[in-house]
Enzyme design. Structure first.
Site, PDB file in Angstrom:
ATOM      1  CB  SER A  52      43.127  37.182  23.271  1.00  0.00           C
ATOM      2  OG  SER A  52      41.898  37.622  23.808  1.00  0.00           O
ATOM      3  CE  LYS A  93      42.872  39.465  27.334  1.00  0.00           C
ATOM      4  NZ  LYS A  93      43.450  39.015  26.047  1.00  0.00           N
TER       5      LYS A  93
END
Length: 242
Positions: A52, A93
């Site tokens: 990701s 993230k």
């Protein structure tokens, strides 16, 4: 001159050279071990489980994450956090919005905007739009809005927009900020703070002490090896003179 120096003693039969070599080893050990202790107190290793955050950090990469409080986090930081709404597992993230920000995507040029300012994101996986799906969000006070760099393959704040916090997580959910990539060898390097976020209020965070820690450990290793090598070299010279 060197011969005279080598044969000076400290009154107990030890040459000046051997005293200095012993001192170098002692200082080297202190620096070498101190560097590792410093690193252990400041950083935690973390293995990134998914793609990701690719291409910034690929799946299976090992990173060094600085232990910081959530209040120290700025836009552009790559953080490790855990939130029960997101599955209560450690995740990595990038912070693109903080409390009070209006985050939206995308402009006609395909860019993300923060408070109406288009953000240049050279770290993204694709050169296309900053998000394959358009969105808007107002970040609540004390919260962070988080996106993966691989926008088409990241379960991030966009998935949680209908939650009570509009896709954001509390600053207190963050336990570390990624400061460097440590593995694999080809990806080793410091994490760069995105220039586009530096112009926004609050700016970007400062790098952690990974570089001075590395220098401390390397200097310690050099002193240990140099000091330890003195004895064999001095004995070889002595045999040659004999």
């Amino acid at each position: 001159m060197s011969s005279t120096t080598e044969h000076k003693t400290d009154g107990r039969g030890r040459t000046l050279g051997s005293v200095l070599s012993g001192l170098a080893v002692a200082v080297g050990c202190a620096a070498f071990l101190g560097g590792f202790v410093w690193a252990a107190l400041t950083y935690r290793p973390y293995t990134v489980p998914t793609d990701s955050m690719s291409p910034t950090i690929t799946a299976g990469s090992r990173v060094l994450a600085q232990k910081v409080a959530g209040s120290e986090i700025r836009r552009g930081d790559v953080v490790i956090f855990k939130d029960s709404v997101w599955g209560d597992l450690p995740m990595v993230k990038r912070v693109v919005g903080v409390g009070g920000d209006k985050v939206a995507c995308c402009t006609k040029q395909g860019r993300l905007t923060v408070n109406g300012t288009p953000i240049e994101e050279p770290y993204l996986q694709s050169s296309g739009p900053a998000s394959p799906v358009g969105f808007k969000a107002k970040v609540p006070a004390g919260q962070l809005f988080l996106l993966g760099d691989h926008r088409s393959d990241s379960m991030d704040s966009r998935v949680h927009l209908t939650d009570s916090d509009h896709g954001s997580v509390p600053r207190s959910a963050v336990n570390a900020r990624v400061d460097a990539r440590a593995w694999p060898l080809g990806s080793i390097g410091m994490m760069q703070r995105p220039a586009a976020f530096s112009a926004l209020p609050g700016g970007t965070s400062q790098p952690g002490p990974v570089q001075p820690i590395t220098v401390t450990v390397l200097v310690g290793a050099v002193l240990i090896l140099g000091g330890a090598a003195y004895g064999p070299i001095a004995r070889r010279k002595a045999r040659r003179r004999a």
